[in-house]
Scaffold this active site. Structure first.
Site, PDB file in Angstrom:
ATOM      1  CE1 TYR A 152      -2.154  -2.358   8.154  1.00  0.00           C
ATOM      2  CE2 TYR A 152      -0.640  -3.239   6.958  1.00  0.00           C
ATOM      3  CZ  TYR A 152      -1.087  -2.889   7.641  1.00  0.00           C
ATOM      4  OH  TYR A 152      -0.959  -3.677   8.935  1.00  0.00           O
ATOM      5  CG  ASP A 247       5.274   2.700   3.786  1.00  0.00           C
ATOM      6  OD1 ASP A 247       6.463   1.829   3.827  1.00  0.00           O
ATOM      7  OD2 ASP A 247       4.447   2.356   5.294  1.00  0.00           O
ATOM      8  CE  LYS A 275       5.286  -6.029   2.238  1.00  0.00           C
ATOM      9  NZ  LYS A 275       3.774  -6.551   2.556  1.00  0.00           N
TER      10      LYS A 275
END
Ligand code: PMP
Length: 438
Positions: A152, A247, A275
């Site tokens: 994702y 990522d 994050k």
């Protein structure tokens, strides 16, 4: 998938808020997974968090393993971070102009990630990956990207792709509203299947701009890279003039200060962060080799911008967070997470429940299958209804897991022996009940 009716302690305030929320917010939430669809039942509305604890609108407390989906490495309302945000807010919430805090945080990011020579701050992980791919396409003057099934990378159109027929085929839109053209150049490969990626490069090498990969897959449970996988991707991309994009929105500052690239010793061309970088404030970043990043405006011809990018509150939170990260912290996180993993596994063995844990540092993937999953294909064999049952059994006992299977449970540095012991007791109790009531 059959989801059991949650047998749970009632949460009248959360239930009322959820009913009300659905009249004004799509599905009652601002991000789909928060609606608890994968586990059934009404989501808990959260009123506050402190350290490893969450408190909901009905006054119940939970040991939190969602941690704002991995953003809160140091736990909720960390005093130092809160104080920096307060100070920054008092000086002004946004200027839309350059600030020193952006420079300081950029320098701190570069110290953690030596592969990053130049970077750009954005507002989310989605923006980071979307922009990194645009930069990769601009730099290589190629259009195809390779991603992995079950990975994702946020919700930009190009990433909302599912495999077409045959692995080499163009990706198909995985969401309504995504035009075919947006996913035509997205090719899906299988995580940990280096041969598959080799095949793609041998057929389409000159068209591939980049391979984008989570160094540890964190959105299909927790699937670590097998030996040689990331190294193989590094060698293949280099040999074919394509870029390797890590990522590290989840793994960055999580599995080591310098993320997966530090932990596995593989240096990507571009890195995406999010994050933990903002520790709960909206922030992301992408960066990498200078010559690549110099294609981005205002230096180069690849356009990318943001009114609130480099926001002073987010920069203050990031700086305060990065200052708190040291070796001791990662060593402690490893110990705490290992104790938790053992606790889960022992409880499952005693109760004869087929529970499996895949763990990398403070990332835990809880599944119901035999043995480790190496790809999404294998991860999907997990029993999703069993996860939903575990979720509710633990919620009733004061433990908040991420409300969907395939999501990572995160341990924070604020989780201490008390919270871990409580969690393990809750797991023992919950699984024993299963044994008596299968
Ligand atoms: N990349 C990865 C690996 C992620 O896990 C996520 C979000 N969970 C994103 C990108 C997107 O980040 P955001 O939700 O901040 O847009």
């Amino acid at each position: 998938m059959e989801i059991p009716e949650p047998r749970t302690v009632r949460a009248p305030r959360s239930e009322r808020l959820f009913a009300r929320a659905q009249r004004s917010l799509v599905g009652g939430v601002n991000s789909p997974v928060r609606a608890f669809l994968a586990v059934g039942g009404a989501p808990r509305f959260i009123v506050r968090g402190r350290g490893p604890w969450l408190q909901d609108a009905d006054g119940r407390r939970y040991v939190d393993y969602c941690g704002s989906w991995g953003a809160l490495l140091l736990g909720h309302a960390h005093p130092g971070i809160v104080q920096s945000i307060r100070r920054a807010a008092a000086r002004g919430t946004s200027f839309g102009a350059a600030t020193e805090a952006e420079v300081l945080l950029a320098e701190a990011v570069k110290r953690s990630f030596p592969s990053i020579e130049l970077l750009r701050f954005v507002n989310s992980g989605t923006e980071a990956t979307m922009s990194a791919v645009r930069a990769a396409r601009g730099f290589t003057e190629r259009e195809r990207i390779v991603t992995f099934e079950g990975g994702y990378h946020g919700h930009a159109d190009a990433f909302l792709a599912k495999a077409g027929s045959g692995m080499a085929a163009a990706g198909l839109p995985a969401s309504k509203g995504v035009p075919r053209g947006a996913t035509r150049d997205t090719i899906l490969a299988r995580f940990n299947d280096l041969e598959g990626v080799e095949g793609l490069f041998s057929r389409q090498g000159p068209e591939i701009a980049a391979v984008i990969v989570e160094p540890v897959a964190g959105n299909m449970g927790v699937v670590p890279p097998q030996d040689g996988f990331l190294e193989g991707l590094r060698a293949l991309t280099r040999a074919h003039g394509a870029l390797l994009v890590f990522d590290e929105v989840i793994t960055g500052f999580r599995i080591a200060r310098g993320g997966g690239q530090e932990r596995f010793g593989v240096r990507p061309d571009l890195t995406c962060l999010g994050k933990i970088l903002g520790h709960g404030l909206p922030v992301g970043a992408y960066g990498g080799r200078r010559e690549i990043m110099e294609v981005v405006a205002p230096v180069g011809p690849v356009y990318q911008a943001g009114t609130l990018a480099g926001n002073p509150l987010a920069m203050a939170a990031g700086l305060s967070t990065l200052r708190a990260l040291d070796r001791l912290l990662y060593a402690r996180l490893e110990r705490t997470s290992r104790t938790l993993e053992r606790g889960f596994l022992d409880a499952a063995r005693d109760a004869r429940v087929r529970l499996h844990i895949q763990r990398v540092g403070s990332m835990l993937g809880i599944s119901f299958r035999d043995g480790a999953a190496r790809s999404f294909q294998e991860a999907k064999e997990s029993d999703a209804a069993a996860y939903a049952r575990l979720f509710w059994s633990l919620l009733d006992r004061g433990v908040y897991l991420p409300p969907a299977p395939f999501e990572t449970a995160f341990v924070s540095a604020a989780h201490g022996p008390e919270e871990i012991n409580r969690t393990i007791e809750a797991v023992q109790d919950a699984l024993l009940e299963w044994r008596h009531n299968p």
